[in-house]
Motif scaffolding. Sequence first.
Motif, PDB file in Angstrom:
ATOM      1  N   HIS A  22       0.824  -1.222   0.000  1.00  0.00           N
ATOM      2  CA  HIS A  22       0.000   0.000   0.000  1.00  0.00           C
ATOM      3  C   HIS A  22       0.849   1.258   0.000  1.00  0.00           C
ATOM      4  O   HIS A  22       0.337   2.351   0.280  1.00  0.00           O
ATOM      5  CB  HIS A  22      -0.943  -0.010   1.201  1.00  0.00           C
ATOM      6  CG  HIS A  22      -1.998  -1.078   1.138  1.00  0.00           C
ATOM      7  ND1 HIS A  22      -3.246  -0.868   0.604  1.00  0.00           N
ATOM      8  CD2 HIS A  22      -1.951  -2.387   1.491  1.00  0.00           C
ATOM      9  CE1 HIS A  22      -3.939  -1.997   0.652  1.00  0.00           C
ATOM     10  NE2 HIS A  22      -3.171  -2.941   1.187  1.00  0.00           N
ATOM     11  N   LEU A  23       2.122   1.115  -0.331  1.00  0.00           N
ATOM     12  CA  LEU A  23       3.058   2.262  -0.301  1.00  0.00           C
ATOM     13  C   LEU A  23       2.529   3.435  -1.141  1.00  0.00           C
ATOM     14  O   LEU A  23       2.439   4.572  -0.666  1.00  0.00           O
ATOM     15  CB  LEU A  23       4.429   1.799  -0.788  1.00  0.00           C
ATOM     16  CG  LEU A  23       5.625   2.735  -0.647  1.00  0.00           C
ATOM     17  CD1 LEU A  23       6.924   1.921  -0.629  1.00  0.00           C
ATOM     18  CD2 LEU A  23       5.714   3.775  -1.736  1.00  0.00           C
ATOM     19  N   ALA A  24       2.159   3.146  -2.384  1.00  0.00           N
ATOM     20  CA  ALA A  24       1.726   4.224  -3.289  1.00  0.00           C
ATOM     21  C   ALA A  24       0.422   4.847  -2.798  1.00  0.00           C
ATOM     22  O   ALA A  24       0.248   6.070  -2.848  1.00  0.00           O
ATOM     23  CB  ALA A  24       1.559   3.681  -4.709  1.00  0.00           C
ATOM     24  N   GLU A  25      -0.477   3.998  -2.300  1.00  0.00           N
ATOM     25  CA  GLU A  25      -1.769   4.498  -1.808  1.00  0.00           C
ATOM     26  C   GLU A  25      -1.562   5.401  -0.583  1.00  0.00           C
ATOM     27  O   GLU A  25      -2.176   6.471  -0.472  1.00  0.00           O
ATOM     28  CB  GLU A  25      -2.654   3.297  -1.449  1.00  0.00           C
ATOM     29  CG  GLU A  25      -4.017   3.650  -0.916  1.00  0.00           C
ATOM     30  CD  GLU A  25      -4.692   2.452  -0.220  1.00  0.00           C
ATOM     31  OE1 GLU A  25      -4.365   1.287  -0.556  1.00  0.00           O
ATOM     32  OE2 GLU A  25      -5.522   2.700   0.660  1.00  0.00           O
ATOM     33  N   LEU A  26      -0.699   4.975   0.335  1.00  0.00           N
ATOM     34  CA  LEU A  26      -0.444   5.784   1.541  1.00  0.00           C
ATOM     35  C   LEU A  26       0.267   7.088   1.174  1.00  0.00           C
ATOM     36  O   LEU A  26      -0.029   8.147   1.738  1.00  0.00           O
ATOM     37  CB  LEU A  26       0.385   4.979   2.562  1.00  0.00           C
ATOM     38  CG  LEU A  26      -0.339   3.779   3.183  1.00  0.00           C
ATOM     39  CD1 LEU A  26       0.647   2.904   3.974  1.00  0.00           C
ATOM     40  CD2 LEU A  26      -1.474   4.240   4.113  1.00  0.00           C
ATOM     41  N   GLY A  36       3.281  13.646   1.348  1.00  0.00           N
ATOM     42  CA  GLY A  36       3.392  12.558   0.375  1.00  0.00           C
ATOM     43  C   GLY A  36       4.360  11.443   0.700  1.00  0.00           C
ATOM     44  O   GLY A  36       4.680  10.642  -0.178  1.00  0.00           O
ATOM     45  N   ASP A  37       4.788  11.351   1.964  1.00  0.00           N
ATOM     46  CA  ASP A  37       5.836  10.361   2.268  1.00  0.00           C
ATOM     47  C   ASP A  37       5.408   9.254   3.231  1.00  0.00           C
ATOM     48  O   ASP A  37       6.232   8.443   3.645  1.00  0.00           O
ATOM     49  CB  ASP A  37       7.091  11.060   2.826  1.00  0.00           C
ATOM     50  CG  ASP A  37       6.812  11.792   4.134  1.00  0.00           C
ATOM     51  OD1 ASP A  37       5.653  11.769   4.606  1.00  0.00           O
ATOM     52  OD2 ASP A  37       7.757  12.413   4.670  1.00  0.00           O
ATOM     53  N   HIS A  38       4.132   9.206   3.613  1.00  0.00           N
ATOM     54  CA  HIS A  38       3.751   8.271   4.689  1.00  0.00           C
ATOM     55  C   HIS A  38       4.009   6.809   4.317  1.00  0.00           C
ATOM     56  O   HIS A  38       4.526   6.039   5.137  1.00  0.00           O
ATOM     57  CB  HIS A  38       2.288   8.482   5.089  1.00  0.00           C
ATOM     58  CG  HIS A  38       1.896   7.715   6.324  1.00  0.00           C
ATOM     59  ND1 HIS A  38       2.529   7.878   7.533  1.00  0.00           N
ATOM     60  CD2 HIS A  38       0.945   6.760   6.530  1.00  0.00           C
ATOM     61  CE1 HIS A  38       1.988   7.061   8.435  1.00  0.00           C
ATOM     62  NE2 HIS A  38       1.022   6.373   7.855  1.00  0.00           N
ATOM     63  N   GLY A  39       3.662   6.437   3.082  1.00  0.00           N
ATOM     64  CA  GLY A  39       3.915   5.059   2.646  1.00  0.00           C
ATOM     65  C   GLY A  39       5.404   4.753   2.596  1.00  0.00           C
ATOM     66  O   GLY A  39       5.847   3.693   3.064  1.00  0.00           O
ATOM     67  N   SER A  40       6.177   5.663   2.052  1.00  0.00           N
ATOM     68  CA  SER A  40       7.632   5.473   1.991  1.00  0.00           C
ATOM     69  C   SER A  40       8.229   5.386   3.392  1.00  0.00           C
ATOM     70  O   SER A  40       9.103   4.555   3.652  1.00  0.00           O
ATOM     71  CB  SER A  40       8.302   6.627   1.245  1.00  0.00           C
ATOM     72  OG  SER A  40       7.742   6.766  -0.033  1.00  0.00           O
ATOM     73  N   ASN A  41       7.757   6.247   4.293  1.00  0.00           N
ATOM     74  CA  ASN A  41       8.262   6.228   5.676  1.00  0.00           C
ATOM     75  C   ASN A  41       8.043   4.859   6.318  1.00  0.00           C
ATOM     76  O   ASN A  41       8.965   4.287   6.915  1.00  0.00           O
ATOM     77  CB  ASN A  41       7.536   7.279   6.524  1.00  0.00           C
ATOM     78  CG  ASN A  41       7.992   8.699   6.233  1.00  0.00           C
ATOM     79  OD1 ASN A  41       9.053   8.905   5.636  1.00  0.00           O
ATOM     80  ND2 ASN A  41       7.200   9.668   6.641  1.00  0.00           N
ATOM     81  N   ALA A  43       7.193   1.910   4.853  1.00  0.00           N
ATOM     82  CA  ALA A  43       7.838   0.792   4.144  1.00  0.00           C
ATOM     83  C   ALA A  43       9.319   0.730   4.525  1.00  0.00           C
ATOM     84  O   ALA A  43       9.849  -0.350   4.807  1.00  0.00           O
ATOM     85  CB  ALA A  43       7.671   0.958   2.637  1.00  0.00           C
ATOM     86  N   ARG A  44       9.973   1.890   4.565  1.00  0.00           N
ATOM     87  CA  ARG A  44      11.391   1.915   4.953  1.00  0.00           C
ATOM     88  C   ARG A  44      11.563   1.448   6.402  1.00  0.00           C
ATOM     89  O   ARG A  44      12.406   0.603   6.700  1.00  0.00           O
ATOM     90  CB  ARG A  44      11.955   3.337   4.805  1.00  0.00           C
ATOM     91  CG  ARG A  44      13.453   3.428   5.048  1.00  0.00           C
ATOM     92  CD  ARG A  44      13.998   4.838   4.814  1.00  0.00           C
ATOM     93  NE  ARG A  44      13.428   5.814   5.741  1.00  0.00           N
ATOM     94  CZ  ARG A  44      12.536   6.755   5.431  1.00  0.00           C
ATOM     95  NH1 ARG A  44      12.110   6.878   4.198  1.00  0.00           N
ATOM     96  NH2 ARG A  44      12.077   7.576   6.347  1.00  0.00           N
ATOM     97  N   SER A 188      -2.920   3.619   7.706  1.00  0.00           N
ATOM     98  CA  SER A 188      -1.867   2.652   8.057  1.00  0.00           C
ATOM     99  C   SER A 188      -2.212   1.929   9.355  1.00  0.00           C
ATOM    100  O   SER A 188      -1.943   0.730   9.503  1.00  0.00           O
ATOM    101  CB  SER A 188      -0.496   3.330   8.145  1.00  0.00           C
ATOM    102  OG  SER A 188      -0.462   4.348   9.119  1.00  0.00           O
ATOM    103  N   ALA A 189      -2.834   2.624  10.293  1.00  0.00           N
ATOM    104  CA  ALA A 189      -3.219   1.979  11.560  1.00  0.00           C
ATOM    105  C   ALA A 189      -4.243   0.877  11.305  1.00  0.00           C
ATOM    106  O   ALA A 189      -4.212  -0.184  11.950  1.00  0.00           O
ATOM    107  CB  ALA A 189      -3.774   3.016  12.534  1.00  0.00           C
ATOM    108  N   SER A 190      -5.142   1.090  10.352  1.00  0.00           N
ATOM    109  CA  SER A 190      -6.127   0.046  10.072  1.00  0.00           C
ATOM    110  C   SER A 190      -5.451  -1.149   9.394  1.00  0.00           C
ATOM    111  O   SER A 190      -5.828  -2.297   9.646  1.00  0.00           O
ATOM    112  CB  SER A 190      -7.318   0.594   9.286  1.00  0.00           C
ATOM    113  OG  SER A 190      -7.186   0.405   7.913  1.00  0.00           O
ATOM    114  N   LEU A 191      -4.413  -0.905   8.589  1.00  0.00           N
ATOM    115  CA  LEU A 191      -3.657  -2.037   8.012  1.00  0.00           C
ATOM    116  C   LEU A 191      -2.957  -2.828   9.119  1.00  0.00           C
ATOM    117  O   LEU A 191      -2.894  -4.062   9.076  1.00  0.00           O
ATOM    118  CB  LEU A 191      -2.616  -1.525   7.001  1.00  0.00           C
ATOM    119  CG  LEU A 191      -3.177  -0.909   5.714  1.00  0.00           C
ATOM    120  CD1 LEU A 191      -2.066  -0.251   4.899  1.00  0.00           C
ATOM    121  CD2 LEU A 191      -3.886  -1.974   4.878  1.00  0.00           C
TER     122      LEU A 191
END
Length: 199
Positions: A22-26, A36-41, A43-44, A188-191
């Motif tokens: 879900h990186l791109a979606e987040l 625009g960095d929540h998914g990247s943050n 995932a890293r 992200s919390a729901s994931l």
Amino acid sequence: MKYSLNFLNQWIVCAEQQFKAHLAELNALDAAIGDGDHGSNLARGFTKVVEKLQADKPATPAALLKLVGMTLISSVGGASGPLYGTFFLEAAKVAGDQLQLDDAGLALCLQAGLAGIQRLGKAEPGDKTMVDALSPAVSVLNKQVGLEMAAQKAREGRDATIPMIAHKGRASYLGERAIGHADPGATSASLLFDCLAKP
Ligand code: ADP
Ligand code: MG
Ligand code: MG
């Protein structure tokens, strides 16, 4: 149910996979109301977490949760790193020296984690943050209705952020322009709770 070290390990590995999937979606959700960095943050951070878990092989739930928290704090630059990091560190403190957690024990750990997030970030339900997904999920855990119900509550909490104005974090600079977008941290919390229900 009993929650073993192995269960917690699978939970975190699932979270890493979900945050990558879900990186791109987040990132897109965060691009709409943040930077625009929540998914990247995430995932890293979770990639680093899983590397550390494989290298260190923590021997207790508390050691595992502590390693997750420390790694998130040191590897995620954004607001979500210290907040999720604190969630896991506070949960670790409550896990103590237990070798596995029961339903009530897991609920107490996650309740302490949420309290840590709220102490640090000062967000209440309704502020359009991760707290909006975490709070209803953790509340229902205390009632011992099962993890799938908790995940359901987290998803409802995420959806409830869509019409909200944000009062914390970057989205709070947008005022009414934040309306109409789900909060990335609540998403992200729901994931994270989906993974707890089905690691
Ligand atoms: P940054 O905003 O520093 O780029 P992220 O994009 O990784 O960090 O995380 C943003 C998310 O963090 C938001 O969607 C929100 O859910 C959460 N957040 C931000 N500030 C707070 C706070 N004070 N309390 C709780 N959650 C917060
Ligand atoms: Mg961001
Ligand atoms: Mg950022």
